[in-house]
Scaffold this motif. Sequence first.
Motif, PDB file in Angstrom:
ATOM      1  N   ASP A   1      -4.529   6.671  -2.665  1.00 13.08           N
ATOM      2  CA  ASP A   1      -4.482   5.087  -3.532  1.00 13.08           C
ATOM      3  C   ASP A   1      -4.490   5.092  -5.097  1.00 13.08           C
ATOM      4  OD1 ASP A   1      -3.526   3.645  -1.583  1.00 13.08           O
ATOM      5  OD2 ASP A   1      -6.061   2.923  -1.074  1.00 13.08           O
TER       6      ASP A   1
ATOM      7  N   SER B   1       0.722  -1.183  -0.181  1.00 20.05           N
ATOM      8  CA  SER B   1      -0.135   0.389  -0.153  1.00 20.05           C
ATOM      9  C   SER B   1       0.626   1.375  -0.293  1.00 20.05           C
ATOM     10  CB  SER B   1      -1.200   0.066   1.147  1.00 20.05           C
ATOM     11  OG  SER B   1      -1.761  -1.133   1.134  1.00 20.05           O
ATOM     12  N   LEU B   2      -0.099   2.494   0.396  1.00 20.83           N
ATOM     13  CA  LEU B   2       1.386   3.431   0.449  1.00 20.83           C
ATOM     14  C   LEU B   2       1.252   4.606   1.270  1.00 20.83           C
ATOM     15  CD1 LEU B   2       1.815   5.219  -2.535  1.00 20.83           C
ATOM     16  CD2 LEU B   2      -0.568   6.257  -2.019  1.00 20.83           C
TER      17      LEU B   2
ATOM     18  N   HIS C   1       6.230   1.520  -0.881  1.00 15.22           N
ATOM     19  CA  HIS C   1       5.610   3.024  -2.159  1.00 15.22           C
ATOM     20  C   HIS C   1       5.478   3.985  -1.044  1.00 15.22           C
ATOM     21  CE1 HIS C   1       5.181  -0.401  -5.076  1.00 15.22           C
ATOM     22  NE2 HIS C   1       4.779  -0.969  -3.940  1.00 15.22           N
TER      23      HIS C   1
ATOM     24  N   VAL D   1       4.127   8.483  -1.118  1.00 13.84           N
ATOM     25  CA  VAL D   1       4.229   8.952  -1.302  1.00 13.84           C
ATOM     26  C   VAL D   1       4.727  10.624  -2.257  1.00 13.84           C
ATOM     27  CG1 VAL D   1       1.290   9.352  -0.846  1.00 13.84           C
ATOM     28  CG2 VAL D   1       3.092  10.171   0.074  1.00 13.84           C
TER      29      VAL D   1
ATOM     30  N   LYS E   1      -0.839   6.602  -6.822  1.00 17.74           N
ATOM     31  CA  LYS E   1      -0.026   5.259  -6.444  1.00 17.74           C
ATOM     32  C   LYS E   1       0.654   5.013  -7.604  1.00 17.74           C
ATOM     33  CE  LYS E   1       1.812   0.636  -4.690  1.00 17.74           C
ATOM     34  NZ  LYS E   1       1.218  -0.528  -4.373  1.00 17.74           N
TER      35      LYS E   1
ATOM     36  N   ASN F   1      -0.616   4.672   6.517  1.00 14.04           N
ATOM     37  CA  ASN F   1      -0.143   4.056   5.326  1.00 14.04           C
ATOM     38  C   ASN F   1      -1.522   3.970   4.767  1.00 14.04           C
ATOM     39  OD1 ASN F   1      -0.394   1.443   3.312  1.00 14.04           O
ATOM     40  ND2 ASN F   1       1.771   1.689   3.981  1.00 14.04           N
TER      41      ASN F   1
END
Length: 472
Positions: free
Chosen positions: A464, A347-348, A377, A379, A467, A408
Motif C-alpha cells: 500500500d 486499494s491496490l 490502481h 502496482v 501506491k 488486492n
Amino acid sequence: MAQSVVVQVGQCGNQVGCRFWDLALREHAAVNKKGIYDEALSSFFRNVDTRSGGDGPDIYKGKICSLKARVRQSIKALLIDMEEGVVNEILQGPLRDVFDSKQLITDVSGSGNNWAVGHKLYGYQYRENIVEKLRKAAEHCDCLQCFFIIHSMGGGTGSGLGTFVLNLLEDEFPEVYRFVTSVYPSGEDDVITSPYNTVLAMKELNEHADCVLPIENESLFDIVNKIHQMINSGKLGSTVKQNSLVTSSAGSAKTVQEKPFDAMNNIVANLLLNLTSSARFEGSLNMDLNEISMNLVPFPRLHYLVSSLTPLYTLADVNVPSRRLDQMFSDAFSREHQLIQADPKHSLYLACALLVRGNVQVSDLRRNIERLKPSLHFVSWNQEGWKTGLCSVPPVGHSHSLLSLANNTCVKPTFIELKDRFMKLYKKKAHLHHYLHIDGMEQSCFSEAILSLSDLIEEYNELDATKGKDVN
C-alpha cells in the motif's frame, strides 16, 4: 480434460458443497439434453458400475435429467464432518445417489467450536482414513489439476480439521494445486472463540494454500438482505421461482432472519460454479484453474483473492432482466458486489482475473478492461496484470455472468479487524484452557498464529505504501 476433487469439511463446507453440486447438475442437464455421460461431466464426476442392478439411477432423481446408462455418476468428493447431522441430511436428500458412501468421514461429538480439537485431536485420529480416501478420489482422475477445500473459519471442524486436510494434501500431492474457499465469521458471530479458530486457521492457510477465496458472512448477509428488499419493492421487475432458496415453500418471500444460510450458501456455490465453468464446458478462451494461481499470485503468501459476482441474484432461483454487458463489468468492481466487506477500487491491485460466461466476445472483454483501467490502481510493475477467461455456456436463467478475482490489498482491513478481535480475547487469556488441554496444543501456537497474521498485514502495508509511486 483436467479434473478436480472437492473436499467438504464441517457443517458450512458440506452445505455449500451440496448446493454447488445441485446447481452444477442443473447446468449439465440444461446443456446435456440427451443425458449422456460426456467429457464435461468427467471433470467432477466418475462412472460407478451398477450392472448388477440394471440401469443406473437418474443423476438427480427426476429433477435434472435421465443420465442413464449401465453405470451411475458419482461425484469426485470427500465429505468430512465431526457431527453427522448435515452429511446424513445430504444422504437422505435428492443428491443421495451421486455421493459415494465410501467417501464420507463422520463422527458424532463435533469439535466444540475448538480449532485444537479439529486439528490436533480429530486430525491425528482420522489421518490414515482421510489419506486413504483422498488417494482413492485422486485415482479416479486421469488428469488431476487441483483440490478444492470448502470450509468455514469460525467453528472447530471447518477451521481445525479443514486446515489439517490442507496440510495432508501438501504432503501427499505436493504438485497438485490447493484452492481453498474459506467462509469468515462476522464480528457479531455467536461463537465466542471464533477469533481464535480463525487466526489459528489463517496461519495454516498462509503456509499451505495456493489460493484462498475469503468470503465474509457479513457480506453474504448484506447481499441476501438487499436481494429481498429489491424483490419486495419490485425494483428488479423480477419474479421468484416456486420453492427457490429465497422463498418459503408457500411461495411467499422469506424474511432473511428466518433462515438466511441457504441463500447465503447459494451465493458461495454460484461463485464456485463460475470458477469451475471453464473446467466443465467449452469456451473460446477457457482458463485453467492452475493459471489463476500462476498469474494472480506474485508473492507466495499473498494468495488471498477477493471475489465479486454479477449478477448476484441467486442464479437458479430468480428471473431477472438481463443486465447490460458494460454494467455487469462495472458492477464487478463496485463494493456492493464483493463477497468480503471491501472496496477494491480504492486499494491496490496486484493482478485481476475476469471469468466471463455466455455469449460474450473477446472484444467486449478488452473494451471493458480499457474502460475501467483508469479508475483502478495497479502496482507499478504489473500494470497489465489482467487474466481473462471466456466460457460459452451461461448460467441457468441468464445470458451471461462475470466472476472477478482480484489480488488486492483491500483484503487487509478484514485481517486487521480479525487481529483486533483475537487480541481482545487473548489479552485476557479468555477460554485458552479449552485449547491447552488438547494434546499437542501449546500457548506458543497462539503466539505463532498471531505473528503470522501480523506479518501478512505488514506485507500488505508495504505494498500500500507504494501506491501512486512509479517504481522503475
